[in-house]
Enzyme design. Structure first.
Site, PDB file in Angstrom:
ATOM      1  N   CYS A 153     -18.841  33.103  27.673  1.00  0.00           N
ATOM      2  CA  CYS A 153     -18.762  32.639  29.063  1.00  0.00           C
ATOM      3  C   CYS A 153     -19.658  33.486  29.970  1.00  0.00           C
ATOM      4  O   CYS A 153     -19.482  34.708  30.062  1.00  0.00           O
ATOM      5  CB  CYS A 153     -17.318  32.696  29.569  1.00  0.00           C
ATOM      6  SG  CYS A 153     -17.237  32.124  31.281  1.00  0.00           S
ATOM      7  N   CYS A 155     -12.150  36.514  34.425  1.00  0.00           N
ATOM      8  CA  CYS A 155     -12.608  36.469  35.822  1.00  0.00           C
ATOM      9  C   CYS A 155     -11.581  35.685  36.635  1.00  0.00           C
ATOM     10  O   CYS A 155     -10.652  35.110  36.065  1.00  0.00           O
ATOM     11  CB  CYS A 155     -14.009  35.833  35.903  1.00  0.00           C
ATOM     12  SG  CYS A 155     -14.022  34.038  36.000  1.00  0.00           S
ATOM     13  N   LYS A 163      -8.920  17.272  38.213  1.00  0.00           N
ATOM     14  CA  LYS A 163      -8.073  17.424  37.026  1.00  0.00           C
ATOM     15  C   LYS A 163      -6.748  16.681  37.170  1.00  0.00           C
ATOM     16  O   LYS A 163      -6.120  16.755  38.226  1.00  0.00           O
ATOM     17  CB  LYS A 163      -7.827  18.902  36.775  1.00  0.00           C
ATOM     18  CG  LYS A 163      -9.131  19.640  36.488  1.00  0.00           C
ATOM     19  CD  LYS A 163      -8.909  21.077  36.151  1.00  0.00           C
ATOM     20  CE  LYS A 163     -10.209  21.695  35.632  1.00  0.00           C
ATOM     21  NZ  LYS A 163     -10.047  23.128  35.344  1.00  0.00           N
ATOM     22  N   LYS A 210     -15.093  19.320  40.232  1.00  0.00           N
ATOM     23  CA  LYS A 210     -14.252  18.816  39.146  1.00  0.00           C
ATOM     24  C   LYS A 210     -12.923  18.273  39.687  1.00  0.00           C
ATOM     25  O   LYS A 210     -12.473  18.667  40.774  1.00  0.00           O
ATOM     26  CB  LYS A 210     -14.004  19.916  38.118  1.00  0.00           C
ATOM     27  CG  LYS A 210     -13.385  21.152  38.712  1.00  0.00           C
ATOM     28  CD  LYS A 210     -13.187  22.251  37.676  1.00  0.00           C
ATOM     29  CE  LYS A 210     -14.415  23.105  37.471  1.00  0.00           C
ATOM     30  NZ  LYS A 210     -14.189  24.337  36.720  1.00  0.00           N
ATOM     31  N   CYS A 230      -8.405  33.127  28.083  1.00  0.00           N
ATOM     32  CA  CYS A 230      -9.626  32.304  28.166  1.00  0.00           C
ATOM     33  C   CYS A 230     -10.668  32.929  27.246  1.00  0.00           C
ATOM     34  O   CYS A 230     -10.507  34.065  26.818  1.00  0.00           O
ATOM     35  CB  CYS A 230     -10.133  32.282  29.607  1.00  0.00           C
ATOM     36  SG  CYS A 230     -10.963  33.813  30.071  1.00  0.00           S
ATOM     37  N   CYS A 236      -9.021  30.146  34.121  1.00  0.00           N
ATOM     38  CA  CYS A 236      -9.049  29.111  33.078  1.00  0.00           C
ATOM     39  C   CYS A 236      -7.815  29.101  32.170  1.00  0.00           C
ATOM     40  O   CYS A 236      -7.486  28.068  31.596  1.00  0.00           O
ATOM     41  CB  CYS A 236     -10.313  29.260  32.237  1.00  0.00           C
ATOM     42  SG  CYS A 236     -11.811  28.993  33.216  1.00  0.00           S
ATOM     43  N   ARG A 276     -11.711  15.051  34.719  1.00  0.00           N
ATOM     44  CA  ARG A 276     -11.772  15.720  33.401  1.00  0.00           C
ATOM     45  C   ARG A 276     -10.696  15.185  32.454  1.00  0.00           C
ATOM     46  O   ARG A 276      -9.895  14.337  32.820  1.00  0.00           O
ATOM     47  CB  ARG A 276     -11.573  17.224  33.601  1.00  0.00           C
ATOM     48  CG  ARG A 276     -12.563  17.875  34.557  1.00  0.00           C
ATOM     49  CD  ARG A 276     -13.925  17.958  33.928  1.00  0.00           C
ATOM     50  NE  ARG A 276     -14.865  18.750  34.714  1.00  0.00           N
ATOM     51  CZ  ARG A 276     -15.026  20.070  34.635  1.00  0.00           C
ATOM     52  NH1 ARG A 276     -14.253  20.785  33.831  1.00  0.00           N
ATOM     53  NH2 ARG A 276     -15.931  20.686  35.362  1.00  0.00           N
TER      54      ARG A 276
HETATM   55 FE1  SRM Z   1     -12.537  26.807  33.168  1.00  0.00          FE
HETATM   56  C1  SRM Z   1     -15.615  27.408  34.403  1.00  0.00           C
HETATM   57  C2  SRM Z   1     -13.547  27.590  30.091  1.00  0.00           C
HETATM   58  C3  SRM Z   1      -9.676  25.467  31.933  1.00  0.00           C
HETATM   59  C4  SRM Z   1     -11.143  26.920  36.282  1.00  0.00           C
HETATM   60  N1  SRM Z   1     -14.300  27.340  32.380  1.00  0.00           N
HETATM   61  C5  SRM Z   1     -15.478  27.490  33.056  1.00  0.00           C
HETATM   62  C6  SRM Z   1     -16.642  27.705  32.083  1.00  0.00           C
HETATM   63  C7  SRM Z   1     -17.223  26.382  31.733  1.00  0.00           C
HETATM   64  C8  SRM Z   1     -17.707  28.709  32.540  1.00  0.00           C
HETATM   65  C9  SRM Z   1     -18.916  28.189  33.253  1.00  0.00           C
HETATM   66  O1  SRM Z   1     -18.805  27.399  34.200  1.00  0.00           O
HETATM   67  O2  SRM Z   1     -20.011  28.626  32.871  1.00  0.00           O
HETATM   68  C10 SRM Z   1     -15.855  28.316  30.887  1.00  0.00           C
HETATM   69  C11 SRM Z   1     -16.487  28.185  29.500  1.00  0.00           C
HETATM   70  C12 SRM Z   1     -16.205  29.418  28.670  1.00  0.00           C
HETATM   71  C13 SRM Z   1     -16.502  29.270  27.240  1.00  0.00           C
HETATM   72  O3  SRM Z   1     -17.338  30.035  26.715  1.00  0.00           O
HETATM   73  O4  SRM Z   1     -15.898  28.451  26.571  1.00  0.00           O
HETATM   74  C14 SRM Z   1     -14.493  27.704  31.093  1.00  0.00           C
HETATM   75  N2  SRM Z   1     -11.834  26.463  31.340  1.00  0.00           N
HETATM   76  C15 SRM Z   1     -12.352  26.947  30.193  1.00  0.00           C
HETATM   77  C16 SRM Z   1     -11.415  26.719  29.022  1.00  0.00           C
HETATM   78  C17 SRM Z   1     -12.120  26.478  27.698  1.00  0.00           C
HETATM   79  C18 SRM Z   1     -10.486  27.945  28.953  1.00  0.00           C
HETATM   80  C19 SRM Z   1      -9.514  28.028  27.801  1.00  0.00           C
HETATM   81  O5  SRM Z   1      -9.062  29.154  27.604  1.00  0.00           O
HETATM   82  O6  SRM Z   1      -9.179  27.066  27.173  1.00  0.00           O
HETATM   83  C20 SRM Z   1     -10.600  25.521  29.557  1.00  0.00           C
HETATM   84  C21 SRM Z   1     -11.211  24.189  29.258  1.00  0.00           C
HETATM   85  C22 SRM Z   1     -10.296  23.076  29.667  1.00  0.00           C
HETATM   86  C23 SRM Z   1     -10.771  21.697  29.292  1.00  0.00           C
HETATM   87  O7  SRM Z   1     -10.569  21.288  28.144  1.00  0.00           O
HETATM   88  O8  SRM Z   1     -11.304  21.008  30.164  1.00  0.00           O
HETATM   89  C24 SRM Z   1     -10.693  25.803  31.061  1.00  0.00           C
HETATM   90  N3  SRM Z   1     -10.758  26.212  33.973  1.00  0.00           N
HETATM   91  C25 SRM Z   1      -9.665  25.814  33.272  1.00  0.00           C
HETATM   92  C26 SRM Z   1      -8.501  25.849  34.111  1.00  0.00           C
HETATM   93  C27 SRM Z   1      -7.067  25.546  33.668  1.00  0.00           C
HETATM   94  C28 SRM Z   1      -6.706  24.107  33.806  1.00  0.00           C
HETATM   95  O9  SRM Z   1      -7.520  23.281  34.217  1.00  0.00           O
HETATM   96  O10 SRM Z   1      -5.559  23.805  33.516  1.00  0.00           O
HETATM   97  C29 SRM Z   1      -8.923  26.266  35.357  1.00  0.00           C
HETATM   98  C30 SRM Z   1      -8.016  26.533  36.589  1.00  0.00           C
HETATM   99  C31 SRM Z   1      -7.525  25.269  37.204  1.00  0.00           C
HETATM  100  C32 SRM Z   1      -8.498  24.766  38.218  1.00  0.00           C
HETATM  101  O11 SRM Z   1      -9.448  24.089  37.841  1.00  0.00           O
HETATM  102  O12 SRM Z   1      -8.322  25.080  39.410  1.00  0.00           O
HETATM  103  C33 SRM Z   1     -10.342  26.491  35.259  1.00  0.00           C
HETATM  104  N4  SRM Z   1     -13.258  27.058  35.032  1.00  0.00           N
HETATM  105  C34 SRM Z   1     -12.518  27.131  36.170  1.00  0.00           C
HETATM  106  C35 SRM Z   1     -13.384  27.461  37.275  1.00  0.00           C
HETATM  107  C36 SRM Z   1     -12.951  27.638  38.754  1.00  0.00           C
HETATM  108  C37 SRM Z   1     -13.014  26.358  39.475  1.00  0.00           C
HETATM  109  C38 SRM Z   1     -12.717  26.537  40.944  1.00  0.00           C
HETATM  110  O13 SRM Z   1     -12.045  25.707  41.523  1.00  0.00           O
HETATM  111  O14 SRM Z   1     -13.169  27.503  41.542  1.00  0.00           O
HETATM  112  C39 SRM Z   1     -14.680  27.611  36.732  1.00  0.00           C
HETATM  113  C40 SRM Z   1     -15.969  27.971  37.500  1.00  0.00           C
HETATM  114  C41 SRM Z   1     -16.653  26.772  38.027  1.00  0.00           C
HETATM  115  O15 SRM Z   1     -16.250  25.636  37.843  1.00  0.00           O
HETATM  116  O16 SRM Z   1     -17.654  27.007  38.698  1.00  0.00           O
HETATM  117  C42 SRM Z   1     -14.566  27.362  35.316  1.00  0.00           C
HETATM  118 FE1  SF4 Z   2     -15.077  32.293  31.901  1.00  0.00          FE
HETATM  119 FE2  SF4 Z   2     -13.679  33.137  33.960  1.00  0.00          FE
HETATM  120 FE3  SF4 Z   2     -13.029  30.847  32.806  1.00  0.00          FE
HETATM  121 FE4  SF4 Z   2     -12.574  33.102  31.556  1.00  0.00          FE
HETATM  122  S1  SF4 Z   2     -11.621  32.483  33.486  1.00  0.00           S
HETATM  123  S2  SF4 Z   2     -13.551  31.294  30.658  1.00  0.00           S
HETATM  124  S3  SF4 Z   2     -14.252  34.373  32.182  1.00  0.00           S
HETATM  125  S4  SF4 Z   2     -14.896  31.243  33.870  1.00  0.00           S
END
Ligand code: SRM
Ligand code: SF4
Length: 565
Positions: A440, A479, A212, A210, A434, A483, A144
């Site tokens: 979401c 959740c 990172k 993914k 988030c 994120c 990513r």
């Molecule tokens: Fe995230 C899934 C938003 C950073 C862990 N994340 C999602 C999704 C795409 C929901 C989905 O799969 O349907 C969310 C979209 C919501 C929306 O309406 O925008 C979403 N994640 C975000 C963002 C926009 C949150 C924010 O407040 O900025 C961040 C986008 C980053 C980017 O530019 O790429 C975002 N997500 C993160 C982080 C933080 C980080 O990477 O520093 C994490 C935790 C770190 C990690 O990856 O372990 C994170 N997102 C997840 C997960 C859990 C993954 C896992 O290992 O279990 C999901 C769920 C999934 O992938 O199935 C997820």
């Molecule tokens: Fe969606 Fe959960 Fe990520 Fe928030 S933390 S954007 S509710 S997947």
């Protein structure tokens, strides 16, 4: 003894693995659905492919009672969060033209466009590419967006590290040609029927999940480097402190977990060793390939690199990386992180120019009646052509500002209700949320829309305790996926069910350690009732200069574990 041969269970690949194997071009039937005006949504299979192209199918959850209205979220890649003035103006315009007129700064220094309807996808992705940015691999089972410290002049190493983050981002991009044919060349062929391509780095089935990457420059850990699958900590050349000598290699961080599933957990990365800068790309590819070959492809909840490190150990993984990179890592060099977070207001760059740090509530660049941040930024960038830099805490910086432009930029911001001094209370400036509802699909509770009110409660409580102006890092997610990185915060709120949150305390100012659950399933309206006694104890019992997170580690969490044991 029975003659029946023993049968060992054959691991069943996760569905996404079959999809990738079937169509490594990642094209699916996306082009056909795009071209069909009657098709309101992409198929379930294509929902997986579109992520690799940088967008998600969503629906406005506020409107579900009257039926599902499909909308899309598009995310781009911006290594180190760097946005040229030309790009910024295009991105701003696209939000107004095709989205909900907001630009969402993500917790990984990228932009998201929300509320895009299907017919807007083509023009939006094309315009992003024409602006020399991309959405390819912003999501999906690939490497990513690469994070890096975007603050100019906090270290003489910033420019070299930003260049390295751009290099690694480019080198780890998948080569899938369907992306360019569909979105850049506008070719509407059903590419899924063409001969399957095999990616030179990712092979036929890409990664198990993914992946990172982040770069950090001590003592600032603004990127939360320990939460990444792959981390590079820059070390200066003692003979020439403006140059990067090499990097400490970190691997196996990650935060996502599921409520009630102990096999899933947040984890901080291991420090594997040191290598000279010239090996950067080889090392990045070696870690990625080791994950590609050893990550779990049968269970997506167990597929992240952190589980490989947790189960096989750091020494095993280090040897695996060395074998692939073709050289031995050195022992890790000393490094010390003392803080995370952003700088706000005016700061001088080493070249004499200025940068301005602006707080953006939950990363949402928008106009509200009180504060027209989006319009103000557009006018500033149009007039002064300043570079925009996105931070890992969802804020932004305007960079390379000459002395002569400062007064006018301040005036433009003031005209639109945006303060430069005292932008917000310290507890607010250090917060993240988030998006969660309404976009979401995984959100269990409100986050971005709930946090401002919760921060009001914090401000009131801190003032009542005589602690106004104290900084506490507060992060909230809808959740347990994590994120907004709530498990590294001094206080983290994690959605459990509608209006209910698990509360975490601990964490530290340099984002080195995980926090721990303090209370489960607390109603929104009861959060401050649970926390106020802790804040009061912090005021009364803290050591000189002790932050809330450290106090919680020392004085609150041990009591909890004793009570639970
Ligand atoms: Fe995230 C899934 C938003 C950073 C862990 N994340 C999602 C999704 C795409 C929901 C989905 O799969 O349907 C969310 C979209 C919501 C929306 O309406 O925008 C979403 N994640 C975000 C963002 C926009 C949150 C924010 O407040 O900025 C961040 C986008 C980053 C980017 O530019 O790429 C975002 N997500 C993160 C982080 C933080 C980080 O990477 O520093 C994490 C935790 C770190 C990690 O990856 O372990 C994170 N997102 C997840 C997960 C859990 C993954 C896992 O290992 O279990 C999901 C769920 C999934 O992938 O199935 C997820
Ligand atoms: Fe969606 Fe959960 Fe990520 Fe928030 S933390 S954007 S509710 S997947």
């Amino acid at each position: 003894m029975s003659d029946t041969p023993s049968i060992s269970p054959v691991p069943v690949l996760a569905k996404n693995e079959w999809l990738k194997q079937r169509d490594p071009t990642l094209a699916g039937d996306i082009a056909a659905t795009l071209a069909d005006p009657e098709a309101l949504r992409f198929s379930d299979d294509d929902e997986q492919f579109i992520k690799f192209h940088g967008f998600y199918q969503q629906d406005d959850r506020d409107k579900r009672k009257t039926g599902k209205e499909y909308i899309f979220m598009i995310r781009n890649r911006l290594p180190g969060g760097i946005v040229t003035p030309e790009q910024y103006l295009v991105f701003d315009d696209l939000a107004a033209r095709y989205g909900n007129n907001t630009l969402r700064i993500t917790s990984r220094q990228a932009f998201q466009w929300h509320g895009v309807v299907k017919r807007g996808l083509g023009p939006l992705l094309k315009a992003i590419n024409d602006a020399l940015s991309t959405t390819l691999a912003a999501c999906g089972d690939v490497a990513r967006n690469v994070m890096a410290p975007s603050t100019p002049s906090t270290s003489p190493l910033v420019d070299e590290v930003l260049a390295d983050s751009e290099l690694v981002s480019r080198e780890l991009l998948p080569r899938a040609t369907s992306y360019h044919q569909m979105w850049v060349d506008g070719n509407e062929l059903n590419l899924g029927r063409q001969a399957p391509a095999e990616d030179p780095l990712y092979g036929r089935t890409y990664l198990p999940r993914k992946f990172k990457t982040a770069f950090a420059i001590p003592p600032l850990n603004d990127v939360d480097v320990f939460t990444n699958c792959l981390g590079f900590v820059a070390l200066a050349d003692p003979a020439n402190p403006g140059r990067v000598l090499g990097y400490n290699l970190l691997a196996g961080g990650g935060l996502g977990m599921s409520h009630g599933n102990k096999a899933t957990f947040p984890r901080v990365a291991d420090v594997l060793g040191y290598f000279p800068r010239a090996h950067l790309v080889d090392v990045a590819k070696a870690v990625l390939a080791a994950y590609r070959d050893h990550g779990d492809r049968t269970n997506r909840k167990h597929a992240r690199l952190k589980y490989v490190l947790a189960e096989k150990g750091a020494a095993w993984f280090r040897a695996e990386v060395e074998a692939r990179a073709g050289f031995k890592l050195g022992e890790p060099r000393p490094m010390r992180f003392t803080k995370q977070g952003d700088l706000f207001g005016w700061h001088r760059q080493s070249d004499g120019r200025w940068f301005l740090g602006l707080y953006v509530e939950a990363g949402r660049v928008q106009d509200t009646p009180a504060r027209q941040l989006k319009t103000a930024l557009r006018r500033i960038v149009e007039k002064h052509r300043v570079e925009v830099r996105l931070t890992p805490s969802q804020n932004l910086l305007l960079a390379h500002i000459p002395e002569a432009a400062r007064a006018d930029i301040g005036a433009l911001l003031a005209e639109h209700g945006v303060a430069v001094e005292n932008q917000a209370a310290a507890v607010r400036r250090a917060s993240m949320a988030c998006p969660s509802l309404p976009t979401c699909g995984l959100g269990l509770a409100e986050s971005e829309r709930a946090l401002p009110g919760i921060l009001d409660d914090f401000e009131r409580e801190l003032a009542a305790l005589g602690l106004a102006g104290e900084e506490i890092i507060v992060r909230m997610t809808g959740c347990p996926n994590g994120c907004a990185r709530p498990y590294m915060a001094e206080i983290g709120f994690v959605g459990r069910a509608p209006n209910k949150y698990n509360v975490y305390v601990g964490g530290d100012e340099a984002s080195l350690s995980l926090n721990h659950e303090f209370r489960a399933s607390v109603k929104r309206e009861d959060l401050m009732k649970e926390l106020a006694p802790l804040l009061r104890r912090w005021r009364d019992e803290r050591l000189p200069g002790e932050r809330f997170g450290r106090f919680a580690q020392r004085a609150i969490l041990p009591g909890l574990s004793a009570a639970n044991s």
